[in-house]
Design a protein around this motif. Structure first.
Motif, mmCIF file in Angstrom:
data_model
loop_
_atom_site.group_PDB
_atom_site.id
_atom_site.type_symbol
_atom_site.label_atom_id
_atom_site.label_comp_id
_atom_site.label_asym_id
_atom_site.label_seq_id
_atom_site.Cartn_x
_atom_site.Cartn_y
_atom_site.Cartn_z
ATOM 1 N N ILE A 120 8.007 35.581 7.531
ATOM 2 C CA ILE A 120 8.889 36.553 7.512
ATOM 3 C C ILE A 120 9.192 36.599 9.128
ATOM 4 N N GLU A 129 12.811 40.797 4.942
ATOM 5 C CA GLU A 129 12.878 39.485 4.991
ATOM 6 C C GLU A 129 14.093 39.079 4.071
ATOM 7 N N HIS A 142 6.932 34.700 0.939
ATOM 8 C CA HIS A 142 7.859 34.278 1.736
ATOM 9 C C HIS A 142 7.651 33.193 2.606
#
Length: 457
Positions: free
Chosen positions: A25, A73, A22
């Motif tokens: 976070i 997240e 991702h």
């Protein structure tokens, strides 16, 4: 100056965790940072997300801690999207109430906190339940997690636990954490694909997060985003068939299962004395463990005992420990039209006549998954079906809109395999070769045919 309530306290400087899936976070709430720093959540760093899968895919060393942060997240991003585009102030009962944000974020972060070492195999042998233990961790005043949650409000631990139990009254929150397309599944597919080095689990998360939206009964997806949802379902199917159900990984699980089973049997044998007593496992061997006993365990603890069991006098325990640690795995053959239960009995006879204890050196392992299913009210455990929403607000169930998903709906996928020591395929180890040669050749024929179908077994 009036003090800001704990549930509303934001960090003066946003905390970020660098993440390969991702990118970043983002942690903004003091509550979330405090939960991350509890010993129960930190323990997840010491438990692999994929158990024995790293024996097959060597990169799969990621932990349940990294996965838990990832689920948090994704949930945070969805909450931001809902607040921006689908506020309850604008849409009424079909909208998102951002007062639910904190309970959703906490449930996302803590959804796996009750997992034990080598989770599913450990559960099978010692009859534990990670979901029940998760709820206990959330609600027991003894845990740091509960103490943090209780600072929000006296009933907040129970609220977060009810999300895990799917009894929380707001189904939007429940389905964000647990449904057929939720933050949990979205993270583990992408994360597991990344760390195993495969492309099967990849899907367009950015598109999914653009088309997801709340409605009064839960979560739905814009009809225009159907193909992104369809791709997610297919990716999940491929990950189960190619990674999670890989025959070699299952071989390691079989050996681990039998290793723990043998240790349990020896502990119950009053005449057997362990060279080194597995102290932290004793409460589980005696079926009398506390939450604190459970939280003392992680993958490293079990691996340490496995290393010590190499030296045990019991030949089976010692051999299984060596097989697991040194990757000397069992071979397998899939059940199909050519192999019936009568043949399996013959194969067990072959194994037994080579001097192996069939209870510990053979196994039938079933691995099946339902890629997608619609809601079936007649079933005791049914699934929350995926709904697509048209611009006019009407809904259609996913498999009615997608021919690809319809082809997978309600159909269990997987196989059943027979596991045995691969050494018996080597003639130099064969005993009474004249007597068992016909069966051995039959066995080899099945193995050969099966290997042609998969080069990775």
């Amino acid at each position: 100056m009036e003090q800001i309530p704990y549930r509303e306290q934001l960090l003066a400087n946003e905390k970020v965790f660098r993440d390969p899936v991702h990118d970043y976070i983002h942690v903004q709430h003091q509550v979330i940072l405090d939960l991350i720093n509890t010993k129960e959540v930190q323990r997840l760093r010491r438990i692999k997300q994929l158990g024995t899968t790293n024996i097959t895919f060597h990169g799969a060393e990621h932990s349940r801690f990294t996965h838990s942060l990832g689920v948090y997240e994704i949930t945070r991003r969805i909450c931001d999207r809902f607040l921006r585009s689908y506020s309850i102030a604008d849409l009424g009962e079909d909208g998102w109430d951002d007062q639910e944000r904190l309970v959703a974020l906490c449930a996302a972060l803590l959804h796996d906190v009750g997992h034990g070492p080598y989770s599913h195999t450990f559960e099978h042998i010692f009859q534990t339940n990670h979901e029940a233990i998760t709820v206990e961790i959330l609600t027991s005043p003894e845990t740091e997690v509960c103490q943090v949650l209780s600072r929000v409000s006296a009933d907040f631990p129970e609220k977060v636990a009810s999300v895990i139990q799917k009894t929380y009254p707001n189904q939007q929150v429940v389905q964000l954490i647990s449904s057929q397309i939720d933050a949990d599944r979205m993270d583990y597919l992408l994360r597991d694909a990344y760390y195993t080095g495969v492309n099967y689990g990849t899907f367009d998360l950015t598109r999914i997060l653009r088309v997801i939206r709340p409605y009064k009964d839960g979560i739905t997806f814009q009809y225009s985003g159907m193909h992104a949802v369809e791709d997610y379902i297919v990716s999940r199917y491929q990950m189960y068939m190619q990674v999670y159900f890989h025959p070699v990984t299952r071989s390691a699980e079989v050996i681990l299962d039998h290793l723990l089973m043998r240790a349990k049997e020896l502990y119950e044998d009053v005449d057997y004395q362990f060279l080194t007593l597995p102290t932290l496992l004793i409460p589980f061997l005696e079926h009398d463990f506390t939450l604190n006993d459970y939280l003392m365990l992680d993958d490293g603890v079990l691996n340490t005992y496995f290393t010590m069991w190499r030296l045990e006098e019991d030949a089976i325990l010692s051999d299984l420990a060596q097989r697991f640690l040194d990757r000397h795995l069992f071979k397998s053959v899939a059940f199909n039209a050519e192999i019936d239960l009568e043949t399996i009995k013959k194969l067990k006879t072959i194994v037994q006549n080579y001097g192996y204890h069939v209870d510990y050196y053979t196994a039938i392992n079933n691995s099946y998954d339902l890629p997608y299913d619609l809601y079936r009210p007649e079933q005791e455990k049914n699934r929350t079906q995926i709904e697509l929403i048209y611009p006019d607000g009407s809904l259609i169930e996913l498999s009615k809109a997608s021919d690809i998903v319809a082809a997978l709906t309600g159909k269990g996928k997987g196989d059943k395999r027979f596991y045995f020591p691969k050494e018996i395929l080597q003639e130099k180890h064969t005993k009474e070769i004249d007597l068992f040669e016909p069966m051995l050749q039959e066995f080899k024929k099945y193995i050969h045919n099966d290997e042609i179908q998969s080069l990775h077994r």
